[in-house]
Design a protein around this motif. Structure first.
Motif, PDB file in Angstrom:
ATOM      1  N   TRP B  64      27.732 -21.697  53.818  1.00  0.00           N
ATOM      2  CA  TRP B  64      26.856 -22.377  52.959  1.00  0.00           C
ATOM      3  C   TRP B  64      24.940 -21.496  52.134  1.00  0.00           C
ATOM      4  CZ3 TRP B  64      27.588 -25.411  48.425  1.00  0.00           C
ATOM      5  CH2 TRP B  64      26.950 -25.858  48.639  1.00  0.00           C
ATOM      6  N   ILE B  68      24.234 -20.016  49.001  1.00  0.00           N
ATOM      7  CA  ILE B  68      23.406 -20.268  48.478  1.00  0.00           C
ATOM      8  C   ILE B  68      22.740 -18.962  47.664  1.00  0.00           C
ATOM      9  CG2 ILE B  68      21.167 -21.603  48.377  1.00  0.00           C
ATOM     10  CD1 ILE B  68      23.902 -23.511  47.615  1.00  0.00           C
ATOM     11  N   GLU B  69      22.391 -18.097  48.869  1.00  0.00           N
ATOM     12  CA  GLU B  69      21.513 -17.062  48.318  1.00  0.00           C
ATOM     13  C   GLU B  69      22.139 -16.127  47.718  1.00  0.00           C
ATOM     14  OE1 GLU B  69      19.591 -17.089  52.894  1.00  0.00           O
ATOM     15  OE2 GLU B  69      21.324 -15.737  52.148  1.00  0.00           O
TER      16      GLU B  69
END
Lengths: 278, 264
Positions: B64, B68-69
Motif C-alpha cells: 500500500w 501510494i508513493e
C-alpha cells in the motif's frame, strides 16, 4: 480561345479571387532567397472552376496558400470579393494534398468540427455532419477513425469537412493526387456533383492536365520554377454536367488537350532538367 | 502461435528456471553445491516466505505504501510535465533559455538526489514521492513537448482554415497530440514512478517494498530479498497490465492500439 457557355456566364459575375502581380519569395537558411512565384496575376469569378496546372515544384501550391491567407505574398495584392486580404481567408475552404484530418477524431467529429468552432451547438453540428457524410457516400462510416478508412474515403471526409462550412471559395491542392486512377475519377465526379449544387469559385491545383480539363471552366498554366509565372489561360468549352470519364472521349477535349500540352510540355521538360528528375 | 501455446511456453520457462535454481541450490554435484544456499536461498524457502507474508497480512501495508508513493509521484510528475511541456513548446524562447539546465538536471542520476530529499522531506513517503517525481516529470515533459512540436503542419493549417481560434487549436489539436505522446510513454513513466518509490525506500524508510528488501539484506536473509523481489515484480506487472487497459481505451484512434483492441 473560345468562350463556352459556362465561361460566358462566369464573366458576368463578381470576382471572387483577384491576384495582382503577386511575388512570393522565401528566405533560405543559408541567407539566400528563393523566388517561387513571380508576377502572377489571376482572376477567378464567383462560381468559376479554375484549374491551375504546372510542372512539379512550380509554386502552384504556394499560390494557393497565399490565396488562403496562410502567409502573405512578398509583393502584390490578393483581393477576395473586392476586399484586400489580410490574415486568413475566412471565406475559403481548403482541401489539402496530404493527410489533414484530425486523427484523434472520428469521421463524424472531423466533419462537425468546422461548425462547432463557429459556435453551432454540438448536436446540430453532428446532425448536419451526418448529412454531409451521407452526401459523400459515407453515411455508415461516422464512428470510424481516419486510420480505419481508405485513402479515397479519407478524401471524402475531407471534402465534407470543408464543404459543411459552406465556403464561398474552394481551394484544392492536388486533392486526389495520392489516389489510384479509378478512385480519382469517382472523386472527380463526386466533386462536380457537389459543386454543381451551388457553384462556388474553385481553384483546383493539379499536375494532371486531363483531370484539369475534365473538371474545370478554365485551365491556367504555370511555368517551371523558380520564379514561376502564369503563361497560359484557356477556357474549357465542354458542356456541363460532365462525366469525367466520358468527357475524355469528346473531340473538343482532345483538341484542347493537344493545344495546352504544347505549351505545358516545354515547361515540364524544363522542370525535369532543374530538379534532375525525368 | 495460439494464445494457449504461447502461455504454456511462457509457463515452461518459469518451471525450468525454478527447477534449475532448486537443483543447483539443494542437490550437491560431486560433493559441491553449485549455488550455495546462503547466497542464493532456494525456491521453496522463498515461496514459503511469500506465503507467510500474505498469510500473516504484513505485506499489505508495504504494498500500500509503495503504491501510494508511486501514484503520487506519477500524478504530480505528470501534471508538472504536461504544464511545463506545453509552456515550453508554446514559448520557444523560454525553452531555448532553459534548455541547458533541463538537459543538465535530466542527465543527473536521480539516486544522488535521494539523500537530499530525505533531508528535506524526512523519512516518510514524501521523500520517495519527490524522487519519483524527478523521474516521471522528465519523461512526460519531453513527450508533451515533442507532441506539441510535432503536430503535422497540414493538420494545423487545416485547423486554422476550419476557423479555429487559439483556444480551440489548443483543445482540438495541441492537447490531443500531446496527450497521445504522453500516453504512448505511459508504461515508462508509471514504471519509473515505481522505481523512484522503491529506490527511495531502499535508501531510507520505515515501510514499503524497498524497505523490506533492504531490511532482509541487512541481516543476510537472502530468502527475504528474493521474496521481496518477486512480490515487487508481480506488483509492477499488475500495474503495467492496468496501464495497458487504460491505454487501449484512450488511444482507440491510433492504428496500433486499435489492432490490440480488435484482438482482445
Amino acid at each position: 480561345m473560345s468562350n463556352g457557355a459556362s465561361g460566358a456566364e462566369a464573366h458576368s459575375r463578381t470576382t471572387a479571387v483577384a491576384l495582382s502581380d503577386v511575388n512570393i519569395t522565401f528566405r533560405l537558411a543559408d541567407s539566400g532567397s528563393y523566388t517561387a512565384v513571380e508576377g502572377a496575376s489571376l482572376e477567378v469569378a464567383d462560381g468559376e472552376f479554375v484549374a491551375i496546372v504546372g510542372p512539379t515544384g512550380c509554386g502552384k501550391s504556394t499560390l494557393l496558400n497565399v490565396t488562403a491567407g496562410l502567409f502573405p505574398p512578398s509583393q502584390g495584392r490578393v483581393d477576395i470579393f473586392g476586399a484586400n486580404l489580410a490574415g486568413l481567408n475566412r471565406q475559403s475552404g481548403y482541401l489539402f494534398q496530404s493527410e489533414a484530418l484530425f486523427p484523434w477524431k472520428t469521421a463524424l467529429e472531423n466533419v462537425a468540427i468546422g461548425l462547432e468552432t463557429a459556435g453551432t451547438p454540438q448536436s446540430e453540428a453532428r446532425a448536419r455532419a451526418q448529412d454531409w457524410l451521407t452526401r459523400v457516400g459515407l453515411g455508415h462510416f461516422g464512428p470510424r477513425y481516419p486510420h480505419m478508412l481508405s485513402g479515397g474515403q479519407r478524401k471524402r471526409v475531407g471534402l465534407a469537412q470543408v464543404l459543411i462550412r459552406d465556403p464561398k471559395i474552394l481551394l484544392m491542392d492536388e486533392p486526389f493526387g495520392p489516389l489510384d486512377a479509378q478512385t480519382r475519377q469517382i472523386m472527380g465526379n463526386l466533386l462536380l456533383d457537389l459543386w454543381s449544387a451551388d457553384r462556388k469559385a474553385v481553384m483546383f491545383v493539379t499536375h494532371d492536365l486531363e483531370e484539369a480539363i475534365a473538371l474545370s471552366d478554365r485551365v491556367v498554366i504555370m511555368s517551371a520554377g523558380p520564379a514561376a509565372r502564369i503563361i497560359g489561360d484557356w477556357r474549357v468549352p465542354l458542356t456541363r454536367p460532365r462525366d469525367t470519364a466520358e468527357v475524355k472521349l469528346d473531340p473538343e477535349f482532345h483538341r484542347l488537350h493537344r493545344d495546352i500540352w504544347q505549351t505545358l510540355k516545354a515547361e515540364v521538360m524544363k522542370g525535369y532538367e532543374q530538379t534532375g528528375g525525368g | 502461435m495460439t494464445r494457449g501455446r504461447l502461455l504454456s511456453l511462457q509457463f515452461l520457462i518459469a518451471v525450468i528456471t525454478l527447477l534449475a535454481w532448486h537443483l543447483a541450490t539443494t542437490v550437491p554435484i560431486g560433493g559441491v553445491t553449485l549455488l550455495p544456499p546462503f547466497f542464493f536461498s532456494n525456491p521453496v524457502d522463498v515461496a514459503a516466505r511469500i506465503f507467510k507474508w500474505f498469510a500473516e497480512g504484513t505485506i499489505w501495508k508495504h504494498l500500500w505504501v509503495t503504491l501510494i508513493e508511486a501514484m503520487l509521484a506519477f500524478v504530480i510528475g505528470s501534471v508538472a510535465g504536461v504544464l511545463i511541456g506545453f509552456w515550453f513548446a508554446q514559448q520557444p524562447r523560454v525553452a531555448a533559455v532553459f534548455d541547458p539546465y533541463v538537459k543538465a538536471i535530466n542527465a543527473l542520476p536521480r539516486v544522488v538526489l535521494a539523500p537530499i530529499f530525505t533531508l528535506w522531506f524526512g523519512l516518510g513517503i514524501w521523500s520517495k514521492v519527490a524522487l519519483g517525481v524527478t523521474l516521471v516529470f522528465f519523461i512526460v515533459f519531453f513527450n508533451v513537448y515533442q507532441g506539441v512540436k510535432e503536430v503535422s503542419p497540414t493538420v494545423l493549417a487545416n485547423a486554422r482554415m476550419l476557423g479555429m481560434n487559439d483556444r480551440q487549436l489548443m483543445r482540438h489539436v495541441y492537447w490531443p497530440s500531446a496527450l497521445s505522446w504522453m500516453f504512448s510513454s505511459l508504461h515508462t513513466s508509471v514504471g519509473f514512478a515505481v522505481v523512484g518509490a522503491v529506490v527511495g525506500e531502499y535508501l531510507g524508510s520505515a515501510a514499503g517494498l524497498g524497505y523490506i528488501i533492504q531490511q532482509a539484506e541487512g541481516v543476510f536473509d537472502v530468502a527475504g530479498v528474493f521474496a521481496g523481489m518477486f512480490v515487487l515484480a508481480a506488483f509492477v506487472i499488475a500495474i503495467d497490465w492496468l496501464v495497458t487497459l487504460t491505454e487501449n481505451r484512450l488511444l482507440v484512434w491510433r492504428p496500433v492500439a486499435a489492432e490490440t483492441r480488435t484482438q482482445a
